[in-house]
Design a protein around this motif. Sequence first.
Motif, PDB file in Angstrom:
ATOM      1  N   ALA A   1       0.833  -1.204   0.000  1.00 12.68           N
ATOM      2  CA  ALA A   1       0.000   0.000   0.000  1.00 12.68           C
ATOM      3  C   ALA A   1       0.868   1.255   0.000  1.00 12.68           C
ATOM      4  O   ALA A   1       0.564   2.238  -0.687  1.00 12.68           O
ATOM      5  CB  ALA A   1      -0.937  -0.008   1.208  1.00 12.68           C
ATOM      6  N   ARG A   2       1.969   1.223   0.763  1.00 10.42           N
ATOM      7  CA  ARG A   2       2.887   2.364   0.775  1.00 10.42           C
ATOM      8  C   ARG A   2       3.469   2.596  -0.606  1.00 10.42           C
ATOM      9  O   ARG A   2       3.550   3.719  -1.092  1.00 10.42           O
ATOM     10  CB  ARG A   2       4.016   2.145   1.780  1.00 10.42           C
ATOM     11  CG  ARG A   2       5.017   3.302   1.769  1.00 10.42           C
ATOM     12  CD  ARG A   2       6.157   3.122   2.748  1.00 10.42           C
ATOM     13  NE  ARG A   2       7.060   2.084   2.307  1.00 10.42           N
ATOM     14  CZ  ARG A   2       7.570   1.145   3.085  1.00 10.42           C
ATOM     15  NH1 ARG A   2       7.263   1.107   4.362  1.00 10.42           N
ATOM     16  NH2 ARG A   2       8.397   0.263   2.609  1.00 10.42           N
TER      17      ARG A   2
ATOM     18  N   ASP B   1       2.934   5.973  -2.549  1.00  9.33           N
ATOM     19  CA  ASP B   1       4.150   6.714  -2.874  1.00  9.33           C
ATOM     20  C   ASP B   1       4.208   7.023  -4.367  1.00  9.33           C
ATOM     21  O   ASP B   1       4.467   8.159  -4.760  1.00  9.33           O
ATOM     22  CB  ASP B   1       5.376   5.910  -2.441  1.00  9.33           C
ATOM     23  CG  ASP B   1       6.673   6.622  -2.762  1.00  9.33           C
ATOM     24  OD1 ASP B   1       6.951   7.664  -2.130  1.00  9.33           O
ATOM     25  OD2 ASP B   1       7.413   6.141  -3.643  1.00  9.33           O
ATOM     26  N   ALA B   2       3.951   6.031  -5.185  1.00 10.17           N
ATOM     27  CA  ALA B   2       4.003   6.222  -6.639  1.00 10.17           C
ATOM     28  C   ALA B   2       2.956   7.244  -7.085  1.00 10.17           C
ATOM     29  O   ALA B   2       3.243   8.116  -7.924  1.00 10.17           O
ATOM     30  CB  ALA B   2       3.796   4.892  -7.348  1.00 10.17           C
TER      31      ALA B   2
ATOM     32  N   ILE C   1       1.473   9.719  -5.253  1.00 12.46           N
ATOM     33  CA  ILE C   1       1.787  11.071  -4.779  1.00 12.46           C
ATOM     34  C   ILE C   1       2.957  11.656  -5.563  1.00 12.46           C
ATOM     35  O   ILE C   1       2.953  12.842  -5.905  1.00 12.46           O
ATOM     36  CB  ILE C   1       2.072  11.071  -3.261  1.00 12.46           C
ATOM     37  CG1 ILE C   1       0.786  10.713  -2.498  1.00 12.46           C
ATOM     38  CG2 ILE C   1       2.608  12.424  -2.793  1.00 12.46           C
ATOM     39  CD1 ILE C   1       0.983  10.416  -1.028  1.00 12.46           C
ATOM     40  N   ARG C   2       3.946  10.839  -5.905  1.00  9.54           N
ATOM     41  CA  ARG C   2       5.102  11.336  -6.670  1.00  9.54           C
ATOM     42  C   ARG C   2       4.710  11.813  -8.063  1.00  9.54           C
ATOM     43  O   ARG C   2       5.387  12.682  -8.628  1.00  9.54           O
ATOM     44  CB  ARG C   2       6.183  10.268  -6.761  1.00  9.54           C
ATOM     45  CG  ARG C   2       6.945  10.086  -5.474  1.00  9.54           C
ATOM     46  CD  ARG C   2       7.986   8.969  -5.617  1.00  9.54           C
ATOM     47  NE  ARG C   2       8.581   8.665  -4.355  1.00  9.54           N
ATOM     48  CZ  ARG C   2       9.768   9.125  -3.962  1.00  9.54           C
ATOM     49  NH1 ARG C   2      10.475   9.905  -4.752  1.00  9.54           N
ATOM     50  NH2 ARG C   2      10.246   8.797  -2.785  1.00  9.54           N
ATOM     51  N   THR C   3       3.640  11.257  -8.632  1.00  7.48           N
ATOM     52  CA  THR C   3       3.195  11.740  -9.950  1.00  7.48           C
ATOM     53  C   THR C   3       2.582  13.131  -9.845  1.00  7.48           C
ATOM     54  O   THR C   3       2.562  13.868 -10.827  1.00  7.48           O
ATOM     55  CB  THR C   3       2.170  10.786 -10.605  1.00  7.48           C
ATOM     56  OG1 THR C   3       0.996  10.726  -9.809  1.00  7.48           O
ATOM     57  CG2 THR C   3       2.754   9.406 -10.810  1.00  7.48           C
ATOM     58  N   LEU C   4       2.105  13.501  -8.661  1.00  7.90           N
ATOM     59  CA  LEU C   4       1.455  14.797  -8.464  1.00  7.90           C
ATOM     60  C   LEU C   4       2.378  15.858  -7.880  1.00  7.90           C
ATOM     61  O   LEU C   4       2.125  17.051  -8.052  1.00  7.90           O
ATOM     62  CB  LEU C   4       0.246  14.630  -7.525  1.00  7.90           C
ATOM     63  CG  LEU C   4      -0.822  13.624  -7.954  1.00  7.90           C
ATOM     64  CD1 LEU C   4      -1.853  13.462  -6.849  1.00  7.90           C
ATOM     65  CD2 LEU C   4      -1.475  14.067  -9.252  1.00  7.90           C
ATOM     66  N   TRP C   5       3.420  15.448  -7.179  1.00 11.15           N
ATOM     67  CA  TRP C   5       4.279  16.369  -6.418  1.00 11.15           C
ATOM     68  C   TRP C   5       5.690  16.340  -6.991  1.00 11.15           C
ATOM     69  O   TRP C   5       6.330  15.297  -6.990  1.00 11.15           O
ATOM     70  CB  TRP C   5       4.276  15.959  -4.950  1.00 11.15           C
ATOM     71  CG  TRP C   5       5.058  16.868  -4.056  1.00 11.15           C
ATOM     72  CD1 TRP C   5       6.338  16.680  -3.621  1.00 11.15           C
ATOM     73  CD2 TRP C   5       4.622  18.094  -3.487  1.00 11.15           C
ATOM     74  NE1 TRP C   5       6.720  17.709  -2.811  1.00 11.15           N
ATOM     75  CE2 TRP C   5       5.680  18.603  -2.717  1.00 11.15           C
ATOM     76  CE3 TRP C   5       3.435  18.817  -3.559  1.00 11.15           C
ATOM     77  CZ2 TRP C   5       5.581  19.800  -2.019  1.00 11.15           C
ATOM     78  CZ3 TRP C   5       3.342  20.012  -2.866  1.00 11.15           C
ATOM     79  CH2 TRP C   5       4.407  20.481  -2.106  1.00 11.15           C
ATOM     80  N   HIS C   6       6.179  17.489  -7.439  1.00  9.27           N
ATOM     81  CA  HIS C   6       7.500  17.543  -8.077  1.00  9.27           C
ATOM     82  C   HIS C   6       8.383  18.630  -7.470  1.00  9.27           C
ATOM     83  O   HIS C   6       9.009  19.400  -8.172  1.00  9.27           O
ATOM     84  CB  HIS C   6       7.334  17.789  -9.580  1.00  9.27           C
ATOM     85  CG  HIS C   6       6.467  16.791 -10.253  1.00  9.27           C
ATOM     86  ND1 HIS C   6       6.879  15.511 -10.520  1.00  9.27           N
ATOM     87  CD2 HIS C   6       5.192  16.867 -10.691  1.00  9.27           C
ATOM     88  CE1 HIS C   6       5.911  14.849 -11.103  1.00  9.27           C
ATOM     89  NE2 HIS C   6       4.868  15.643 -11.219  1.00  9.27           N
TER      90      HIS C   6
END
Length: 123
Positions: free
Chosen positions: A19-20, A24-25, A27-32
Motif C-alpha cells: 500500500a505504501r 508513494d508512486a 503522490i510522486r506523480t502529483l508532487w514535483h
Amino acid sequence: MNAILPILVCLCGGIGASARYICDAYIRTLWHRAFPMSTFVINMVAGFLAGVVAGLSMRSVVPQASRLLLATGFLGGFSTFSTMMNEAVTLLRGGRIAAFVGYFVASAIVPVVAVACGYMIAE
C-alpha cells in the motif's frame, strides 16, 4: 501465543508495504518539489491510524490480536521512518538546507500530533 499470529502480522506488513508503494508512486506523480511529500503524507496517515487503533484498543473495541495485525503489521509496513531519514540526509547532502530543516522538523512533529489526534478521535 497463537502460532499463526506472527505469520499474519508478517502478511499484514507486506500488505502495508505494498500500500505504501502504491501511495508513494501516486503522490510522486502529483508532487514535483524538493520536499518529499509522499513519505511525509504516508507517515502522517500511518500515525493518525495508529492513534485510532491505539485508542480503540484501550477501550477494548479492537482486540489485542487485531491491534497487532493493524498497528504492528499493516501500519508497520505502511509507515517508513528509515525512508524519511534517508530523504532528509539526501536533502542535506544536496545543499537544500531549508527543505532539509522543514522536512526533518515536520516529520518529527506532525506524525506525533497525528497519533494524538487519532487517539482522541477513538476515545
